[in-house]
Design an enzyme around this catalytic site. Structure first.
Site, PDB file in Angstrom:
ATOM      1  NE  ARG A  62      -1.608  -2.299   2.810  1.00  0.00           N
ATOM      2  CZ  ARG A  62      -1.746  -3.584   2.459  1.00  0.00           C
ATOM      3  NH1 ARG A  62      -2.824  -3.985   1.877  1.00  0.00           N
ATOM      4  NH2 ARG A  62      -0.794  -4.463   2.722  1.00  0.00           N
ATOM      5  CB  THR A  63       3.348   2.595   2.380  1.00  0.00           C
ATOM      6  OG1 THR A  63       2.528   2.111   3.440  1.00  0.00           O
ATOM      7  CG2 THR A  63       3.898   3.953   2.739  1.00  0.00           C
ATOM      8  CE  LYS A  90      26.786  -4.959  -5.539  1.00  0.00           C
ATOM      9  NZ  LYS A  90      27.076  -3.958  -6.570  1.00  0.00           N
ATOM     10  NE  ARG A 112       6.931   0.692   5.099  1.00  0.00           N
ATOM     11  CZ  ARG A 112       5.696   0.181   5.068  1.00  0.00           C
ATOM     12  NH1 ARG A 112       5.515  -1.094   4.802  1.00  0.00           N
ATOM     13  NH2 ARG A 112       4.660   0.938   5.316  1.00  0.00           N
ATOM     14  CG  HIS A 140       3.177   4.033   8.537  1.00  0.00           C
ATOM     15  ND1 HIS A 140       3.311   4.884   7.447  1.00  0.00           N
ATOM     16  CD2 HIS A 140       2.772   2.836   8.023  1.00  0.00           C
ATOM     17  CE1 HIS A 140       3.006   4.208   6.343  1.00  0.00           C
ATOM     18  NE2 HIS A 140       2.674   2.972   6.669  1.00  0.00           N
TER      19      HIS A 140
END
Ligand code: CP
Length: 323
Positions: A62-63, A90, A112, A140
């Site tokens: 969703r986000t 890496k 995120r 959030h």
């Protein structure tokens, strides 16, 4: 109100420090942007020339998609980076990743990250705008904002409403952003869930605590049901998923006993049959998909304001005028 509201500043990392005026300004700016997604051609030149990097170090449907739609519908140039396809695998650090992106002359980063505080950490180290798309257990903010907008759409107000957040509060950045935003706008907030899934001293966040889901349903106007975050649990938080549903699940039988119809929210993704039953999630009082729709408009509003857009010019800007 708009004249006296301080600007959001460079970044949006959380709702904790925002004033009621700032939160309302984002919600009010989202209102005119809702209509863009209903058009046949869903594109306006509001962020033309801006380059936005969506940096997702954790899974998201969703986000991530909602930010990308918001950016594209405002005509920004966007690049998506996930940890698995980048040099993070890496061993490149977050700051090195961001500095390399900065060297390519970006304007904003939407991030995120699994670590609480990662958004603040990055925001302090790069000149681009940083938008927190969820950091660990911390916040959030755009989910909190879209929840506020959806509740306001359906209940007509936030001030004085009784909102209970149900479930895994301990691991939930959504719960924190909801608690900060709702309380700042005058709602009464409660939490309900097993004591093992409530943060220590949750009462200090200004929340009433219900030990039983039946008491929460009796009290509330709105339930925001949270996902049991199985990936953040290493066992021992709940005896079993079946038992969790039996004791804490939001079921139609329980809602039928409520003194009033409750508005039902869930940020997704849902564990159907665990924290919420399908007949509730898909039922007449669920606004779960309205939350998703509102997410695009809220994210447009956040990007627009951080880019220096004037809230009172949002209506004109979406018609193609200079903001
Ligand atoms: N609500 C939410 O953050 O969903 P995603 O994890 O799919 O982005």
């Amino acid at each position: 109100m708009t004249d006296t509201v301080p600007p959001l500043g460079k970044d949006l990392v959380g709702l904790e420090k925002l004033t009621a005026g700032q939160i309302l300004q984002i919600l009010d700016t989202a209102e005119p942007f809702k209509e863009i997604s209903e058009r046949r051609i869903k594109k306006v030149p509001v962020l033309r020339g801006k380059t936005i990097v969506n940096l997702f170090f954790e899974a998201s449907t969703r986000t991530r998609v909602s930010f990308e739609f918001a950016e594209k519908r405002l005509s920004a140039d966007t690049v998506n980076i996930s940890s698995s396809g980048s040099s993070v695998v890496k061993g490149e650090t977050l700051v090195d990743t961001a500095r390399n992106l900065e060297a390519m002359r970006i304007d904003m980063v939407v991030m995120r990250h699994g670590a609480s505080g990662a958004a603040d950490f990055l925001a302090e180290r790069i000149p681009s705008n940083v938008v927190n798309a969820g950091d660990g257990w911390h916040e959030h903010p755009t989910q909190g904002l879209l929840d506020l907008l959806t509740i306001r759409d359906h209940m007509g107000r936030l001030d004085g409403l009784k909102v209970c957040i149900v479930g895994d509060i301990l691991h939930s950045r959504v719960a924190r952003s909801n608690i900060y935003g709702l309380r700042t706008l005058g709602a009464e907030v409660a939490v309900c869930g097993p004591r093992t899934l409530l943060p220590p001293m949750v009462e200090e966040l200004g929340c009433q605590v219900f030990a039983h889901i039946q008491e929460a349903i009796e009290w509330a106007d709105v339930l925001n049901v949270l996902r049991l975050q199985l990936e953040r649990m290493e066992g021992g938080y709940v005896p079993s998923l079946r038992e969790y549903n039996h004791i804490w699940g939001v079921t139609s039988e329980r809602l039928e006993a409520a003194p009033r119809d409750l508005l039902i929210l869930h940020p997704g993704p849902m564990n159907r049959g665990v924290e919420i039953d399908s007949d509730v999630a898909d039922g007449p009082h669920s606004v779960i998909l309205n939350q998703v729709t509102n997410g695009v408009a809220v994210r447009m509003a956040v990007l627009y304001l951080l880019a220096g857009g004037q809230p009172e010019k949002a209506e004109a800007a979406k018609q193609g005028a200079e903001s």
